[in-house]
Design an enzyme around this catalytic site. Structure first.
Site, PDB file in Angstrom:
ATOM      1  N   GLY A  46      21.919   1.928   5.738  1.00 36.32           N
ATOM      2  CA  GLY A  46      21.411   2.602   6.936  1.00 36.32           C
ATOM      3  C   GLY A  46      21.612   4.097   6.786  1.00 36.32           C
ATOM      4  CD  GLN A  51      24.703   9.129   7.745  1.00 34.89           C
ATOM      5  OE1 GLN A  51      23.944   8.237   8.095  1.00 34.89           O
ATOM      6  NE2 GLN A  51      25.712   8.907   6.927  1.00 34.89           N
ATOM      7  CB  CYS A 102      30.281   6.538   6.574  1.00 36.24           C
ATOM      8  SG  CYS A 102      29.140   7.702   7.337  1.00 36.24           S
ATOM      9  CG  LEU A 103      25.410   6.581   2.583  1.00 36.43           C
ATOM     10  CD1 LEU A 103      23.893   6.628   2.708  1.00 36.43           C
ATOM     11  CD2 LEU A 103      25.831   6.222   1.162  1.00 36.43           C
ATOM     12  CG  HIS A 144      28.068   3.046  10.790  1.00 36.67           C
ATOM     13  ND1 HIS A 144      29.238   3.022  10.066  1.00 36.67           N
ATOM     14  CD2 HIS A 144      27.365   4.097  10.287  1.00 36.67           C
ATOM     15  CE1 HIS A 144      29.245   4.005   9.178  1.00 36.67           C
ATOM     16  NE2 HIS A 144      28.111   4.667   9.288  1.00 36.67           N
ATOM     17  CD  GLU A 145      23.368   4.003  10.307  1.00 38.46           C
ATOM     18  OE1 GLU A 145      23.448   5.238  10.435  1.00 38.46           O
ATOM     19  OE2 GLU A 145      23.760   3.427   9.279  1.00 38.46           O
ATOM     20  CG  HIS A 148      26.164   8.486  11.868  1.00 40.36           C
ATOM     21  ND1 HIS A 148      27.072   9.373  11.348  1.00 40.36           N
ATOM     22  CD2 HIS A 148      26.161   7.426  11.014  1.00 40.36           C
ATOM     23  CE1 HIS A 148      27.601   8.876  10.230  1.00 40.36           C
ATOM     24  NE2 HIS A 148      27.062   7.690  10.007  1.00 40.36           N
TER      25      HIS A 148
HETATM   26  O1  GNR Z   1      25.757   2.065   3.522  1.00 42.10           O
HETATM   27  C1  GNR Z   1      26.443   1.839   4.519  1.00 42.10           C
HETATM   28  N1  GNR Z   1      27.163   0.688   4.591  1.00 42.10           N
HETATM   29  C2  GNR Z   1      27.777   0.262   5.751  1.00 42.10           C
HETATM   30  C3  GNR Z   1      28.706  -0.777   5.647  1.00 42.10           C
HETATM   31  C4  GNR Z   1      29.327  -1.252   6.772  1.00 42.10           C
HETATM   32  C5  GNR Z   1      29.048  -0.718   8.011  1.00 42.10           C
HETATM   33  C6  GNR Z   1      28.145   0.324   8.130  1.00 42.10           C
HETATM   34  C7  GNR Z   1      27.517   0.803   7.004  1.00 42.10           C
HETATM   35  S1  GNR Z   1      26.356   2.081   7.168  1.00 42.10           S
HETATM   36  C8  GNR Z   1      26.522   2.845   5.600  1.00 42.10           C
HETATM   37  C9  GNR Z   1      25.487   3.959   5.449  1.00 42.10           C
HETATM   38  C10 GNR Z   1      25.772   5.035   6.466  1.00 42.10           C
HETATM   39  O2  GNR Z   1      26.636   5.871   6.341  1.00 42.10           O
HETATM   40  N2  GNR Z   1      25.060   5.008   7.560  1.00 42.10           N
HETATM   41  O3  GNR Z   1      25.286   5.900   8.541  1.00 42.10           O
HETATM   42 NI    NI Z   2      27.422   6.406   8.337  1.00 46.16          NI
END
Ligand code: GNR
Ligand code: NI
Length: 178
Positions: A46, A51, A102-103, A144-145, A148
């Site tokens: 995601g 980001q 998270c990236l 999670h998104e 952000h």
């Molecule tokens: O690649 C991603 N893996 C992930 C694993 C568990 C819970 C959330 C994520 S999202 C993350 C990519 C990212 O930073 N999205 O904002």
């Molecule tokens: Ni993230």
């Protein structure tokens, strides 16, 4: 399409509350295309627009597993979805834990507890409204998104001790890479 640089902690842009998309125009479509390419290049499941430095409420997600960790996903099995102005409508009382990454916090992981299920509304790239119940990894990833979009990171959901340890490990890894 373009692969865009990913904003990493402690960049203050990751703490912004992003603005809703008013009109789904070519600029938004271009942003989604670039975010999708960037997400696949970075091997994420995601990505939120902030980001890549754009403070708008735009998310792309493709949960599909890759064959192996270092193999790039073949085009044929890619199923990227765009979520414009996504909103959590309701959440389950039951929670689940997932080892999140998270990236924007590269190669650091921690168990995060969140509602196990959520109902989410969003617009697609045609401006059509959708509403759907999500569970499993999709529920986790969407929460999670959406975090952000509100300037929240997964490390905000863990204890200060764990957060400090994780950020120390990140600093060390960066130092070793430099
Ligand atoms: O690649 C991603 N893996 C992930 C694993 C568990 C819970 C959330 C994520 S999202 C993350 C990519 C990212 O930073 N999205 O904002
Ligand atoms: Ni993230």
């Amino acid at each position: 399409m373009a692969i865009l640089p990913i904003v990493e902690v402690p960049d203050p842009r990751l703490r912004l509350v992003c603005a809703p998309v008013e009109t789904i125009d070519d600029e938004v479509r271009q942003l989604v295309a670039d975010m999708t390419e960037t997400m696949y290049d970075a091997r994420g499941i995601g990505l939120a627009a902030i980001q890549v430095g754009v403070a708008r409420r735009v998310v792309v997600i493709d949960l599909q597993e890759r064959e192996t960790e270092d193999e790039e996903k073949p085009e044929a099995v890619r199923d990227p979805r765009a979520y414009i102005n996504p909103e959590i409508i309701s959440v389950s009382e039951e929670t689940s834990r997932y080892n999140e990454g998270c990236l924007s916090i590269p190669e650091q992981y921690a168990e995060v507890e969140r509602p196990a299920r959520c109902r989410v509304a969003w617009l697609d790239l045609d401006g059509q409204r959708h509403e759907e119940d999500m569970d499993g990894l999709m529920a986790t990833c969407m929460q999670h998104e959406i975090d952000h979009l509100n300037g929240v990171l997964f490390i905000d959901h863990i204890t200060r001790l764990k957060r400090d340890m994780l950020l120390k490990k990140l600093a060390k890894a960066r130092k070793n890479a430099a």
